[in-house]
Motif scaffolding. Structure first.
Motif: not given
Lengths: 229, 49, 238
Positions: A20, A24, A27-28, A45-46, A50, A198, A201, A205, B11, B14-15, B21-22, B25
């Motif tokens: 991730i 980033i 992306t930037f 991009y996210f 998602s 993602i 990730l 999860l 952003y 998103f984070w 959630y993390v 968990l």
């Protein structure tokens, strides 16, 4: 049975986080700013990965629900719970980042066009699935109902999309035949890396959440055993 | 400039969601881990009797 | 109630479904309770819609745009009341267990219940659609046949999903609220098609013009039927 303290889980999560960060950066700093929309386009991009992960999770939900009903092996129920929650999580991300993107891009927070509407309906169905799990008093009954709902929800997704698409249509076409504004190669690289990040990730999860479900189930059965003895 | 505000919040959302959630968990995993340890200890203790 | 032995044969299956449907309909016929509360509720909803949209808006937008939404929301919500009742009676008296223990295919139970629910909602619609024509001032007689087809067809899908989700909701000890939460998002494609077609009918389009959506609705009806038949036994299982 691996304990929840197993290292591999956390390694996967660590890898996801590292990816991730790389995403980033790409992306930037790596991907150029888009000419028409400006920097806000970078949400894409996210946002898009998602969305893809959310739909992937629904697919996983479908498979594990069917597998659970067919085999009744608990492990499929654990995956199903994880898939439902993660689908809801990423769906929430999509539904919030979408409007944040839409406001500067289209001028409105929300339009009832095909993909947004479908995603919102999907969110509602997933929330209902989780609610049903919460309502069940017997473990097996809850798992079965949730599995049936999971199947219906998953089948609904493509149908819903087609129906709403015939009904309306407006989403920006980024990938597709004959689009007039092709992605610069650096953008494609950034996008692919974000996709991989993602996805990793998500898998981490999914793994973690399934393990959690298994552990809680085990704790419950141990408690039942203690009570009975 | 306006654009950056949206990007920033996009952003963050998103984070924030993923992080929440993390954390969720991690807490539940920790709690169930302790519960399992306790249960397994008391079960093995009662088995030894 | 001794049903026909293991309805693994097709005629046996249909006979079992018919028995379940007939039982439910006969109970309904005796007291009218379910139909009456659905009818009254629908009437209330229709009246509320009149307050929800002011007169100027109604006149400006016109009946063809407004009525489809009003109708289908009314049908959805009164349907929800009816579908919940179809299982609640047995749930209250625990006769759901008896029904499940009967040597019939669970799918037959589903089909029977769906038929009974469908018939009830169809009856309701016979009352509500003309009433709506009076309230919202549109000519029903000129579009009677296409309206019947469109409304009747889409109600089949609604009844199928409604029965399946009602079984789930009752099994979990919940009622209308959970059913509404499940049914409304779940039946979105059907809803879309229903409203689209009803609007087309009111605009005096022929069934041929609407054939695209009618095929969609038929396809959905079949899909929901298949999915429900396959998963119903898992819902009723103990």
């Amino acid at each position: 049975m691996g304990t929840i303290r197993s290292m591999s889980l956390w390694v996967v999560l660590g890898a996801a986080i590292a990816l991730i960060f790389a995403a980033i950066y790409m992306t930037f700093l790596y991907a150029p700013t888009e000419s028409m929309m400006g920097p806000v386009q970078k949400i894409f991009y996210f946002h898009v990965p998602s969305a893809m992960v959310a739909y992937l999770s629904v697919f996983v939900l479908l498979g594990s629900s069917m597998a659970y009903l067919w085999t009744r092996r608990r492990v499929f129920d654990y995956v199903a719970v994880a898939a439902t929650e993660l689908a809801l999580l990423f769906c929430t991300v999509v539904l919030i980042t979408g409007p944040i993107w839409a406001k500067p891009a289209w001028g409105v927070w929300w339009t009832w066009e095909a993909r947004l509407t479908t995603t919102l309906v999907l969110w509602l169905i997933l929330a209902a699935c989780l609610m049903v799990r919460g309502y069940a008093t017997e473990r097996d009954a809850g798992a079965r109902m949730a599995a049936v709902l999971g199947i219906v929800a998953a089948l609904d997704v493509p149908i819903n999309y087609l129906a709403v698409h015939w009904w309306r249509g407006q989403h920006p076409q980024v990938f597709g035949p004959g689009k007039k504004d092709p992605l610069a190669p650096e953008m494609m690289h950034a996008f692919l890396l974000c996709m991989v990040a993602i996805l990793t990730l998500y898998l981490a999860l999914l793994f973690l959440r399934s393990r959690l479900a298994a552990a809680e189930d085990r704790a419950q059965s141990l408690m039942d055993r203690m009570r009975d003895s | 400039m306006n654009n950056y505000v949206y990007l920033f919040w996009g952003y963050n959302v998103f984070w924030a969601l993923i992080a929440l959630y993390v954390v969720f968990l991690a807490t539940r995993l920790g709690r169930v881990g302790q519960r399992l340890d306790r249960l397994e200890n008391s079960l093995s203790a009662s088995d030894d009797d | 109630m001794t049903g026909p032995p293991a309805s693994s044969s097709l005629p046996g299956f249909f006979r079992a479904s018919w028995l379940v449907a007939a039982k439910d309909l006969r109970m309904e016929w005796r007291t009218y309770e379910r139909l009456a509360s659905m009818a009254l509720f629908s009437l209330v909803v229709l009246v509320i819609f009149n307050f929800a949209f002011d007169l100027v808006t109604v006149q400006r937008i016109g009946a063809e745009k407004l009525v489809p939404g009003v109708l289908w929301i009314t049908f959805a919500f009164s349907g929800i009341i009816g579908f919940t009742r179809s299982f609640q009676l047995e749930h209250r008296r625990d006769s759901l267990v008896a029904l499940v223990l009967a040597p019939t295919d669970r799918g037959a139970i589903f089909l029977g219940k769906t038929i009974a629910n469908l018939a009830t909602v169809w009856l309701l619609q016979l009352l509500i659609v003309p009433l709506c024509a009076v309230f919202f001032n549109f000519d029903l007689v000129s579009v009677a046949f296409p309206m019947t087809v469109v409304v009747g067809l889409h109600t089949i899908g609604l009844a199928e999903l409604g029965t399946l989700f009602a079984a789930i909701a009752t099994r979990l000890g919940r009622g209308e609220a959970l059913l509404a939460t499940l049914l409304l998002p779940g039946s979105t494609p059907l809803f879309l098609s229903a409203v689209k077609c009803t609007e087309g009918v009111l605009k005096h389009q022929s069934l041929g013009d609407l054939s695209h959506w009618l095929y969609v609705a038929t396809g959905l009806n079949l899909l929901y039927l298949l999915v429900a038949l396959m998963t119903f036994e898992y819902v009723l299982e103990d």
